[in-house]
Design a protein around this motif. Structure first.
Motif, PDB file in Angstrom:
ATOM      1  N   THR A  56       0.457  -1.191  -0.093  1.00  0.00           N
ATOM      2  CA  THR A  56       0.051  -0.015  -0.040  1.00  0.00           C
ATOM      3  C   THR A  56       1.003   1.321   0.130  1.00  0.00           C
ATOM      4  N   ARG A  57       1.922   1.133   0.923  1.00  0.00           N
ATOM      5  CA  ARG A  57       2.800   2.389   1.000  1.00  0.00           C
ATOM      6  C   ARG A  57       3.726   2.662  -0.248  1.00  0.00           C
ATOM      7  N   SER A  58       4.314   1.508  -0.889  1.00  0.00           N
ATOM      8  CA  SER A  58       5.240   1.635  -1.735  1.00  0.00           C
ATOM      9  C   SER A  58       4.962   0.944  -3.190  1.00  0.00           C
ATOM     10  N   GLY A  59       3.661   0.211  -3.258  1.00  0.00           N
ATOM     11  CA  GLY A  59       3.588  -0.468  -4.322  1.00  0.00           C
ATOM     12  C   GLY A  59       4.192  -1.805  -4.420  1.00  0.00           C
ATOM     13  N   VAL A  60       3.964  -2.414  -5.551  1.00  0.00           N
ATOM     14  CA  VAL A  60       4.717  -3.468  -5.906  1.00  0.00           C
ATOM     15  C   VAL A  60       6.239  -3.632  -6.043  1.00  0.00           C
ATOM     16  N   PRO A  61       7.278  -4.212  -5.362  1.00  0.00           N
ATOM     17  CA  PRO A  61       8.583  -3.889  -5.607  1.00  0.00           C
ATOM     18  C   PRO A  61       8.893  -4.244  -7.329  1.00  0.00           C
ATOM     19  N   LYS A  62       9.777  -3.707  -7.819  1.00  0.00           N
ATOM     20  CA  LYS A  62      10.214  -3.634  -9.351  1.00  0.00           C
ATOM     21  C   LYS A  62      10.598  -5.141  -9.745  1.00  0.00           C
ATOM     22  N   ASN A  63      11.349  -5.750  -8.603  1.00  0.00           N
ATOM     23  CA  ASN A  63      11.722  -7.178  -9.023  1.00  0.00           C
ATOM     24  C   ASN A  63      10.523  -8.213  -8.978  1.00  0.00           C
ATOM     25  N   ALA A  64       9.255  -7.702  -8.162  1.00  0.00           N
ATOM     26  CA  ALA A  64       8.275  -8.618  -8.522  1.00  0.00           C
ATOM     27  C   ALA A  64       7.640  -8.411  -9.976  1.00  0.00           C
ATOM     28  N   ASN A  66       9.328  -7.725 -12.535  1.00  0.00           N
ATOM     29  CA  ASN A  66      10.486  -8.247 -13.428  1.00  0.00           C
ATOM     30  C   ASN A  66      10.320  -9.510 -13.440  1.00  0.00           C
ATOM     31  N   LEU A  67       9.931 -10.242 -12.325  1.00  0.00           N
ATOM     32  CA  LEU A  67       9.739 -11.535 -12.246  1.00  0.00           C
ATOM     33  C   LEU A  67       8.580 -12.080 -12.904  1.00  0.00           C
ATOM     34  N   LYS A  68       7.327 -11.385 -12.641  1.00  0.00           N
ATOM     35  CA  LYS A  68       6.044 -11.482 -13.415  1.00  0.00           C
ATOM     36  C   LYS A  68       6.302 -11.495 -14.921  1.00  0.00           C
ATOM     37  N   ARG A  69       7.294 -10.605 -15.281  1.00  0.00           N
ATOM     38  CA  ARG A  69       7.270 -10.325 -16.882  1.00  0.00           C
ATOM     39  C   ARG A  69       8.012 -11.325 -17.164  1.00  0.00           C
ATOM     40  N   MET A  70       8.845 -11.962 -16.761  1.00  0.00           N
ATOM     41  CA  MET A  70       9.786 -12.973 -17.104  1.00  0.00           C
ATOM     42  C   MET A  70       8.999 -14.333 -17.278  1.00  0.00           C
ATOM     43  N   ILE A  71       8.084 -14.452 -16.416  1.00  0.00           N
ATOM     44  CA  ILE A  71       7.149 -15.809 -16.434  1.00  0.00           C
ATOM     45  C   ILE A  71       6.410 -15.345 -17.354  1.00  0.00           C
ATOM     46  N   GLY A  72       5.820 -14.324 -17.671  1.00  0.00           N
ATOM     47  CA  GLY A  72       4.773 -14.134 -18.941  1.00  0.00           C
ATOM     48  C   GLY A  72       5.609 -14.197 -20.339  1.00  0.00           C
ATOM     49  N   TRP A  98       4.387 -12.152  -4.022  1.00  0.00           N
ATOM     50  CA  TRP A  98       4.652 -10.872  -4.795  1.00  0.00           C
ATOM     51  C   TRP A  98       4.061 -10.979  -6.181  1.00  0.00           C
ATOM     52  N   VAL A  99       4.391 -11.950  -7.074  1.00  0.00           N
ATOM     53  CA  VAL A  99       4.093 -11.967  -8.336  1.00  0.00           C
ATOM     54  C   VAL A  99       2.553 -12.048  -8.370  1.00  0.00           C
ATOM     55  N   SER A 100       1.728 -12.681  -7.381  1.00  0.00           N
ATOM     56  CA  SER A 100       0.386 -12.763  -7.593  1.00  0.00           C
ATOM     57  C   SER A 100      -0.118 -11.301  -7.612  1.00  0.00           C
ATOM     58  N   ARG A 101       0.438 -10.391  -6.862  1.00  0.00           N
ATOM     59  CA  ARG A 101       0.028  -9.040  -6.892  1.00  0.00           C
ATOM     60  C   ARG A 101      -0.046  -7.991  -8.003  1.00  0.00           C
ATOM     61  N   VAL A 102       1.135  -8.500  -9.021  1.00  0.00           N
ATOM     62  CA  VAL A 102       1.457  -7.696 -10.198  1.00  0.00           C
ATOM     63  C   VAL A 102       0.304  -7.382 -11.125  1.00  0.00           C
ATOM     64  N   GLN A 103      -0.069  -6.496 -11.388  1.00  0.00           N
ATOM     65  CA  GLN A 103      -0.925  -6.423 -12.468  1.00  0.00           C
ATOM     66  C   GLN A 103      -0.865  -5.071 -13.444  1.00  0.00           C
ATOM     67  N   ASP A 104      -0.425  -5.505 -14.613  1.00  0.00           N
ATOM     68  CA  ASP A 104      -0.232  -4.543 -15.456  1.00  0.00           C
ATOM     69  C   ASP A 104      -1.547  -3.849 -16.002  1.00  0.00           C
ATOM     70  N   ALA A 105      -1.317  -2.627 -16.629  1.00  0.00           N
ATOM     71  CA  ALA A 105      -2.539  -2.100 -17.066  1.00  0.00           C
ATOM     72  C   ALA A 105      -3.698  -2.938 -17.857  1.00  0.00           C
ATOM     73  N   HIS A 106      -3.099  -3.582 -18.833  1.00  0.00           N
ATOM     74  CA  HIS A 106      -3.929  -4.477 -20.013  1.00  0.00           C
ATOM     75  C   HIS A 106      -4.348  -5.915 -19.567  1.00  0.00           C
ATOM     76  N   GLU A 107      -4.207  -6.316 -18.150  1.00  0.00           N
ATOM     77  CA  GLU A 107      -4.548  -7.427 -17.761  1.00  0.00           C
ATOM     78  C   GLU A 107      -5.475  -7.535 -16.284  1.00  0.00           C
ATOM     79  N   THR A 108      -5.943  -8.594 -16.140  1.00  0.00           N
ATOM     80  CA  THR A 108      -6.357  -8.655 -14.780  1.00  0.00           C
ATOM     81  C   THR A 108      -5.384  -9.263 -13.763  1.00  0.00           C
TER      82      THR A 108
END
Length: 192
Positions: A56-64, A66-72, A98-108
């Motif tokens: 809530t304070r800082s958002g999802v860390p950049k490494n999360a 990056n890892l989500k995008r690597m999986i994707g 952490w990856v489960s918390r990442v949501q890019d603009a074009h996806e759920t």
């Protein structure tokens, strides 16, 4: 059709890890089967322990992210996990949280889990071969709505399972890993 891309994630950072060695053996078999393989280390994606207030304070860390995008960027994912106290280690669980918390603009949220196939494996010096960690990991991934293939590998007595090239040396283990590799490739191709 583009080449099938498989991501291999060892769930251990320990030097000489039996699970990192199993990840290497699996990566070799995927390559032999014609897949384009990426093997990563979670050390390259350091993350704080998941905390909703931190998010809530800082958002999802950049490494999360990056890892989500690597999986994707891959069609299939193999997670090779150690077993700690009959479950997955914090490193693996925290990365998934952490990856489960990442949501890019074009996806759920969590879409990265739903759109590709996952396989799971474990290596242990014990007779059980990490089966309890696999059961826990299957539940965690299923809660994220991931499609986890039925085949899995619990490599027992793993300290004696590898040759000098970090490939499996026992025919039954080679066959079991081969079945997992073929099924992940098959399911991943159908999901492309």
């Amino acid at each position: 059709m583009s080449a099938l891309k498989i991501l291999v994630i060892p769930g251990s950072l320990r030097t000489g890890s039996l699970n990192a060695r199993l990840a290497a053996a699996a990566a070799y078999q995927f390559t032999q089967a014609g897949a384009e393989v990426t093997r990563i280390s979670l050390a390259d994606f350091p993350l704080p322990i998941y905390d909703g207030d931190l998010q809530t304070r800082s958002g999802v860390p950049k490494n999360a992210v990056n890892l989500k995008r690597m999986i994707g960027a891959h069609h299939g994912v193999l997670i090779v996990t150690p077993e700690y106290n009959a479950s997955v280690p914090p490193l693996v669980k925290n990365a998934i949280d952490w990856v489960s918390r990442v949501q890019d603009a074009h996806e759920t949220r969590g879409q990265v889990f739903r759109e590709r196939a996952f396989a799971i494996a474990a290596a242990s010096e014990s007779r059980l071969g990490g089966t309890r960690s696999l059961a826990a990991l299957r539940v965690i991934l299923s809660a994220c709505h991931a499609m986890v293939i039925p085949n899995q590998l619990a490599l027992s007595f793993a300290a004696d399972a590898y040759d000098d090239m970090d490939r499996l040396k026992h025919p039954a283990d080679i066959d079991a890993l081969g079945a997992l590799v073929r099924q992940l490739i098959d399911v991943s191709q159908r999901m492309m």
